[in-house]
Design a protein around this motif. Structure first.
Motif, PDB file in Angstrom:
ATOM      1  N   ILE A 160       0.994  -1.080  -0.092  1.00  0.00           N
ATOM      2  CA  ILE A 160      -0.032   0.125  -0.017  1.00  0.00           C
ATOM      3  C   ILE A 160       0.795   1.142   0.077  1.00  0.00           C
ATOM      4  O   ILE A 160       0.493   2.266  -0.804  1.00  0.00           O
ATOM      5  CB  ILE A 160      -1.073   0.106   1.396  1.00  0.00           C
ATOM      6  N   LEU A 161       1.922   1.298   0.753  1.00  0.00           N
ATOM      7  CA  LEU A 161       2.814   2.329   0.767  1.00  0.00           C
ATOM      8  C   LEU A 161       3.642   2.400  -0.525  1.00  0.00           C
ATOM      9  O   LEU A 161       3.640   3.653  -1.165  1.00  0.00           O
ATOM     10  CB  LEU A 161       3.789   1.937   2.001  1.00  0.00           C
ATOM     11  N   ARG A 162       4.116   1.525  -1.036  1.00  0.00           N
ATOM     12  CA  ARG A 162       4.609   1.681  -2.552  1.00  0.00           C
ATOM     13  C   ARG A 162       3.696   2.107  -3.539  1.00  0.00           C
ATOM     14  O   ARG A 162       4.101   2.982  -4.295  1.00  0.00           O
ATOM     15  CB  ARG A 162       5.298   0.218  -3.007  1.00  0.00           C
ATOM     16  N   GLY A 163       2.569   1.670  -3.435  1.00  0.00           N
ATOM     17  CA  GLY A 163       1.596   2.142  -4.529  1.00  0.00           C
ATOM     18  C   GLY A 163       1.309   3.629  -4.311  1.00  0.00           C
ATOM     19  O   GLY A 163       1.269   4.413  -5.455  1.00  0.00           O
ATOM     20  N   ALA A 164       1.075   3.980  -3.099  1.00  0.00           N
ATOM     21  CA  ALA A 164       0.848   5.566  -2.688  1.00  0.00           C
ATOM     22  C   ALA A 164       2.091   6.502  -3.222  1.00  0.00           C
ATOM     23  O   ALA A 164       1.697   7.382  -3.525  1.00  0.00           O
ATOM     24  CB  ALA A 164       0.840   5.594  -1.377  1.00  0.00           C
ATOM     25  N   VAL A 165       3.055   5.942  -2.637  1.00  0.00           N
ATOM     26  CA  VAL A 165       4.461   6.534  -3.157  1.00  0.00           C
ATOM     27  C   VAL A 165       4.481   6.713  -4.768  1.00  0.00           C
ATOM     28  O   VAL A 165       4.732   7.795  -5.439  1.00  0.00           O
ATOM     29  CB  VAL A 165       5.529   5.887  -2.697  1.00  0.00           C
ATOM     30  N   THR A 166       4.051   5.700  -5.417  1.00  0.00           N
ATOM     31  CA  THR A 166       4.257   5.737  -6.946  1.00  0.00           C
ATOM     32  C   THR A 166       3.148   6.777  -7.432  1.00  0.00           C
ATOM     33  O   THR A 166       3.448   7.627  -8.198  1.00  0.00           O
ATOM     34  CB  THR A 166       3.854   4.419  -7.413  1.00  0.00           C
ATOM     35  N   LEU A 167       2.059   6.744  -6.893  1.00  0.00           N
ATOM     36  CA  LEU A 167       1.118   7.608  -7.445  1.00  0.00           C
ATOM     37  C   LEU A 167       1.307   8.978  -7.162  1.00  0.00           C
ATOM     38  O   LEU A 167       1.174   9.925  -7.706  1.00  0.00           O
ATOM     39  CB  LEU A 167      -0.399   7.295  -6.439  1.00  0.00           C
ATOM     40  N   ALA A 168       1.882   9.323  -5.977  1.00  0.00           N
ATOM     41  CA  ALA A 168       2.143  10.674  -5.445  1.00  0.00           C
ATOM     42  C   ALA A 168       3.467  11.123  -6.381  1.00  0.00           C
ATOM     43  O   ALA A 168       3.268  12.392  -6.773  1.00  0.00           O
ATOM     44  CB  ALA A 168       2.838  10.870  -3.884  1.00  0.00           C
TER      45      ALA A 168
END
Length: 224
Positions: free
Chosen positions: A22-30
């Motif tokens: 979830i953190l990796r996905g959010a980092v990629t999105l941001a």
């Protein structure tokens, strides 16, 4: 023949691994779209899970935005500071560092920084992380400059003030570049600013000598 195959369901992951995903996905999105793009639904869509699952692991979105911000900017800081080369002089090291931070390929991180200053005014968790990360950047630069001064007494600059000026230049030019308002040769301006920071020592103004108690009377007498 009847087809009994079913659509694949998301693989169950251990809690720690799910949190990381979830953190990796959010980092990629941001990184791609900025901190303002971070919503429960957007992160869930990026990771391929339900919004409820994201909300389960990160129930307070303001805190999660702050966490994502920290992950992005801390990784850049570690990368840039670790590139410092003790075998070359301070000027060369700082110029390399500045040129790296001003490179167009880092506009995604510049966007995260710029949005963090605005969003941090309303999101206290993010504001606290922004202040902490800015302090860490300043401390890291100050330490590098102080180490160079200790090795070369000819460098007569203040490490703390120099670090502040360089960070202000990088932050300003990075923000300007996002709207394509910047000098045509940012590297040249960086060199000029660095030269001014390292070559000009700013001394505190000399304090005026206290006037004699009778100075005013004496001055008045001369004009009578």
């Amino acid at each position: 023949m009847k087809n009994t195959s079913r659509a694949a369901t998301p693989r169950r992951l251990p809690p720690e691994e799910r949190e990381r995903s979830i953190l990796r996905g959010a980092v990629t999105l941001a990184t791609e779209s900025g901190l303002e793009a971070l919503t429960v639904r957007a992160v869930a869509a990026r990771v391929g899970v339900t919004p409820a699952l994201v909300a389960h692991y990160r129930p307070v979105m303001e805190t999660f935005v702050a966490e994502v911000f920290t992950a992005i900017v801390a990784a850049e800081r570690d990368e840039v500071i670790d590139s410092y080369d003790d075998t070359v002089d301070l000027r060369t090291n700082l110029l390399r560092l500045i040129e790296t931070l001003l490179d167009d390929s880092r506009d995604d991180v510049a966007m995260v920084w710029v949005q963090s200053w605005a969003l941090g005014a309303r999101n206290e968790a993010l504001g606290a992380r922004v202040r902490a990360e800015m302090d860490l950047w300043h401390s890291a630069l100050e330490d590098l400059i102080a180490r160079a001064i200790a090795e070369d007494p000819a460098l007569r600059v203040d490490a703390g003030s120099s670090a502040w000026m360089l960070l202000a230049m990088v932050d300003g030019m990075s923000a300007h570049s996002l709207v394509h308002w910047a000098p045509r040769d940012r590297a040249d301006l960086a060199r000029r600013t660095l030269s001014a920071v390292l070559d000009v020592s700013v001394e505190a103004p000399a304090q005026a000598t206290p006037a004699s108690p009778h100075a005013a009377t004496q001055l008045a007498d001369t004009h009578r």
